[in-house]
Design a protein around this motif. Sequence first.
Motif, PDB file in Angstrom:
ATOM      1  N   GLU A 102       0.822  -1.209   0.000  1.00 45.46           N
ATOM      2  CA  GLU A 102       0.000   0.000   0.000  1.00 45.46           C
ATOM      3  C   GLU A 102       0.860   1.264   0.000  1.00 45.46           C
ATOM      4  N   ILE A 106       1.047   4.031  -3.361  1.00 49.16           N
ATOM      5  CA  ILE A 106       0.714   5.456  -3.351  1.00 49.16           C
ATOM      6  C   ILE A 106       1.932   6.313  -3.675  1.00 49.16           C
ATOM      7  N   CYS A 117       1.615   5.196   7.194  1.00 47.23           N
ATOM      8  CA  CYS A 117       0.434   4.378   7.481  1.00 47.23           C
ATOM      9  C   CYS A 117       0.078   4.490   8.959  1.00 47.23           C
ATOM     10  N   ASN A 138      -7.203   7.714   2.457  1.00 49.74           N
ATOM     11  CA  ASN A 138      -5.936   8.039   1.806  1.00 49.74           C
ATOM     12  C   ASN A 138      -5.922   9.515   1.433  1.00 49.74           C
ATOM     13  N   ILE A 200      -1.907   6.881   4.164  1.00 53.49           N
ATOM     14  CA  ILE A 200      -2.902   5.889   3.791  1.00 53.49           C
ATOM     15  C   ILE A 200      -3.759   5.500   4.998  1.00 53.49           C
ATOM     16  N   SER A 201      -4.925   4.973   4.721  1.00 53.22           N
ATOM     17  CA  SER A 201      -5.867   4.654   5.799  1.00 53.22           C
ATOM     18  C   SER A 201      -5.533   3.343   6.500  1.00 53.22           C
ATOM     19  N   GLU A 202      -4.708   2.501   5.888  1.00 54.58           N
ATOM     20  CA  GLU A 202      -4.398   1.213   6.503  1.00 54.58           C
ATOM     21  C   GLU A 202      -3.614   1.378   7.803  1.00 54.58           C
TER      22      GLU A 202
END
Length: 334
Positions: A102, A106, A117, A138, A200-202
Amino acid sequence: MIPKISIIVPVYNVEKYLQRCVDSILNQDFQDFEVILVDDGSTDCCSEICEKYREKDDRVVVLHKENGGLSSARNAGLNIARGEYIGFVDSDDWISPTMYAELYQICDKENLEMAICGVKLCFDDEKNDNIYYKSEKNKIMSRKQALKELFLYSTFGEEAWNKLYKRCLFEKLRYPEGKIHEDTFCICEILGQCMKIGYISEVGYNYYQRENSIMGLNKKIPSVDKIESVRVVLEYLKTNYIEIYDESLYNISSAPLKNISSVLGMKTDKALQYKKELKKFYRCYIKDIMKNKNFVLGTKIIIFSLTISSNLTKVLDKVFLGKEQNERKKTTGN
């Protein structure tokens, strides 16, 4: 063949946790990487564990060195890293299978110099696990926006390990050896080279909380490195982003006050040195603090007293602490 990512893992006396860490890296969905295990003079079985990984996976590079601390180990890894991007993982932590996929995606898609992250705090009792910080979606940030998110809104931290960096960011930069809070020392210089930063949202990084870690010990024992690292941040912002400096002065300059009540009663050499450096630090910024609207009167009085005498601060701290406790009793009834 040159790997896309070099993942640097400083290793020191973590035989209990090392396999969990390295396995989580080798089991990444993203496979185009090298993992550099820097054995920083371990006295347990870590050296042997590292060698076993090297024997069974050609992506593993092992470097044995004399003990020099976290920064020294990271720097040793940086000196031999070949990847286009750099990542760090602490050897008692572990990462999700998709974290680097991820982060790389990006960075590659948006041509970013750095991506971040989310982080989960993990305990032996999993019931206490909780999100340290994360992004709801994100997003791409400018350098200025990222500095605000970090120092004003605290939506992410300065830690090195939940981020992916373009290798060029470390062309002239190395971590300060012999110090803790090394990430705070370096974060402004890193962000200062970035045009765009991704978040990022993770929640991909698992930050294990153990009692005998460096930062765990530092919660009880104050370090002058904290004061010095905060000064580095403030001077960068004051020179380059005066409006962020003004807005975030409270958040940043209050950090050395975190354990002040316990420190004031200590008479060890380390505590006395901390109080001495704290006096110097607040004398440098006292004018800006006194006119800053984000500081309440009580905090201003405590800080001003520190510029005069820690004994005076000890008396005042008890007074204000007592007031706070009384106010809490009135509002909670306890």
